[in-house]
Design a protein around this motif. Structure first.
Motif, PDB file in Angstrom:
ATOM      1  N   HIS A 104      35.044  32.993  50.836  1.00 32.06           N
ATOM      2  CA  HIS A 104      35.714  33.527  51.158  1.00 32.06           C
ATOM      3  C   HIS A 104      35.521  35.179  51.062  1.00 32.06           C
ATOM      4  O   HIS A 104      35.224  35.077  49.550  1.00 32.06           O
ATOM      5  CB  HIS A 104      36.937  33.185  52.139  1.00 32.06           C
ATOM      6  CG  HIS A 104      38.458  33.446  50.586  1.00 32.06           C
ATOM      7  ND1 HIS A 104      37.836  32.296  49.388  1.00 32.06           N
ATOM      8  CD2 HIS A 104      38.885  34.530  49.809  1.00 32.06           C
ATOM      9  CE1 HIS A 104      38.640  32.551  48.550  1.00 32.06           C
ATOM     10  NE2 HIS A 104      39.384  33.185  48.654  1.00 32.06           N
ATOM     11  N   HIS A 134      33.179  34.160  47.081  1.00 35.90           N
ATOM     12  CA  HIS A 134      34.041  32.889  46.590  1.00 35.90           C
ATOM     13  C   HIS A 134      34.608  32.071  47.135  1.00 35.90           C
ATOM     14  O   HIS A 134      35.507  31.625  47.824  1.00 35.90           O
ATOM     15  CB  HIS A 134      34.688  34.115  45.084  1.00 35.90           C
ATOM     16  CG  HIS A 134      36.331  34.225  45.660  1.00 35.90           C
ATOM     17  ND1 HIS A 134      36.441  35.838  46.351  1.00 35.90           N
ATOM     18  CD2 HIS A 134      37.028  34.377  45.799  1.00 35.90           C
ATOM     19  CE1 HIS A 134      37.331  36.319  46.635  1.00 35.90           C
ATOM     20  NE2 HIS A 134      37.842  35.012  46.480  1.00 35.90           N
ATOM     21  N   ASP A 155      38.078  37.347  50.082  1.00 33.83           N
ATOM     22  CA  ASP A 155      39.570  38.136  50.196  1.00 33.83           C
ATOM     23  C   ASP A 155      40.180  39.331  51.198  1.00 33.83           C
ATOM     24  O   ASP A 155      39.680  40.196  51.616  1.00 33.83           O
ATOM     25  CB  ASP A 155      40.056  38.654  48.750  1.00 33.83           C
ATOM     26  CG  ASP A 155      39.989  37.468  47.552  1.00 33.83           C
ATOM     27  OD1 ASP A 155      40.109  36.501  47.761  1.00 33.83           O
ATOM     28  OD2 ASP A 155      40.262  37.955  46.220  1.00 33.83           O
ATOM     29  N   ARG A 183      46.451  37.974  40.483  1.00 40.39           N
ATOM     30  CA  ARG A 183      44.835  39.077  41.273  1.00 40.39           C
ATOM     31  C   ARG A 183      45.552  40.082  42.197  1.00 40.39           C
ATOM     32  O   ARG A 183      46.481  40.724  42.661  1.00 40.39           O
ATOM     33  CB  ARG A 183      44.428  38.349  42.533  1.00 40.39           C
ATOM     34  CG  ARG A 183      43.316  38.969  42.998  1.00 40.39           C
ATOM     35  CD  ARG A 183      43.694  37.732  43.844  1.00 40.39           C
ATOM     36  NE  ARG A 183      43.484  38.513  45.327  1.00 40.39           N
ATOM     37  CZ  ARG A 183      43.668  38.404  46.080  1.00 40.39           C
ATOM     38  NH1 ARG A 183      43.452  37.104  47.264  1.00 40.39           N
ATOM     39  NH2 ARG A 183      44.151  38.298  47.181  1.00 40.39           N
TER      40      ARG A 183
HETATM   41 FE   LIG Z   1      39.971  34.003  46.601  1.00 37.77          FE
END
Ligand SMILES: [Fe+2]
Length: 337
Positions: free
Chosen positions: A159, A309, A161, A325
């Motif tokens: 995906h 990723h 993000d 993140r």
């Molecule tokens: Fe992710």
């Protein structure tokens, strides 16, 4: 397998539960999101536009080593916490070009990471995120293949993000605070490479399509999987299946396994088959892939417009995994249709 509420509501006679109505889970059916849907925004100009074309301000103090031919660069000799605004601009260009940049032994705190990332734009708030500044990323020891029998969202899939956002994220930075000695690697695949690897005929086909990116499957599943209810209603967004990167000018594939459910212009059978191909194309892209082994203090910064990723699922027998993140919103309108 994760202990899923959804599991209790599935009849063993029902066949594949992923074909059931998505409200199979009463927790979700009764869930009331607290926030409204987002409006489209125009993000500030990408900091990579302010970079030195040769990235001299950054590369005069840091050593950059490419990890593969097409994707991933290791940056050594610097602390992100000490970089100037000019050097952060050069870093953005390096990330846009190489897809993902890695650093080890960084001394960033969450506050400093947030402050650093505000340099790149408006911080994203994930639809299941409590803090407005960052999201905590953990490892999961559940068997994602088994979970996918009971839940409709390919949560361990490739995906970009939250690509379903009207303004899908551009840059993300993940810093690991806790990590086992083995397991929990993340892999990235270049979307420049995925586009380049297609035949001219398929390039043309995808360039004429919009991919349907949806948060619905995540919405229906996330309360069970993460124990956190989504704070916004689900959304479907059409994004061009091939985009031109606003900084590098390179064409990038813009389809991913985690959030794309089909193609807007196609009939369902066409769409289903093309999506099957798309997911196969991603999974067979070893020549456009880089895999990163984390340690506490490791950082990866990537450009969601250039790479997709996934975490490689693991058992986490030797300890848990927890990272912080930060992400900023990218542009919608600069896509070339
Ligand atoms: Fe992710």
């Amino acid at each position: 397998m994760a202990t899923l509420e959804a599991h209790k509501h599935i009849s063993p006679d029902s066949g594949k539960p992923t074909i059931l109505h998505p409200n199979f889970n009463p927790k979700i059916r009764n869930w009331k999101p607290t926030d409204p849907l987002r409006e489209e925004i125009t993000p500030p100009k990408d900091r990579a536009h302010f970079a030195d074309p040769d990235k001299k301000r950054l590369l005069s103090v840091a050593t950059a080593t490419d990890l593969t031919e097409g994707i991933g660069t290791l940056l050594e000799g610097v602390q992100l916490s000490q970089l100037s605004g000019d050097q952060l601009d050069d870093l953005a260009l390096l990330v846009a070009e190489r897809g993902v940049v890695f650093l080890r032994d960084q001394d960033l705190t969450t506050d400093k990471q947030v402050q650093l990332f505000e340099h790149y734009g408006i911080l994203d708030k994930h639809p299941a995120q409590k803090s407005v500044r960052h999201v905590t990323i953990k490892g999961s020891s559940s068997d994602h293949r088994q979970d996918s029998v009971y839940t409709p969202w390919p949560q361990a899939g490739w995906h970009a993000d939250t690509s379903f956002e009207i303004n899908p994220p551009s840059y993300s930075l993940l810093r690991m605070e806790e990590h086992p000695p083995v397991g929990g690697d993340t892999a990235w695949v270049s979307q420049y490479g995925l586009f380049d690897a297609l035949s001219p005929a398929y390039q043309k086909l995808f360039e004429g399509l919009h991919a349907v990116h949806t948060s619905r499957l995540q919405y229906d599943t996330i309360l069970d999987l993460w124990g956190v209810g989504p704070n916004r209603p689900p959304i479907d967004t059409h994004h061009v299946a091939v985009r031109t990167h606003p900084v590098t000018g390179l064409k990038a594939w813009n389809v991913n396994e985690g959030f794309v459910t089909g193609f807007a212009e196609l009939k369902k059978a066409e769409s289903d088959k093309l999506l099957e191909f798309a997911n196969w194309h991603i999974h067979s892209a070893d020549d456009h892939l880089v895999r990163w082994k984390w340690a506490v203090g490791s950082v990866a910064m990537w450009d969601n417009r250039a790479v997709i990723h996934r975490v490689i699922p693991g058992k986490y027998e030797q300890g848990s995994r927890r990272g912080v993140r930060t992400t900023v919103f990218g542009e919608k309108r600069e896509y070339i249709v």
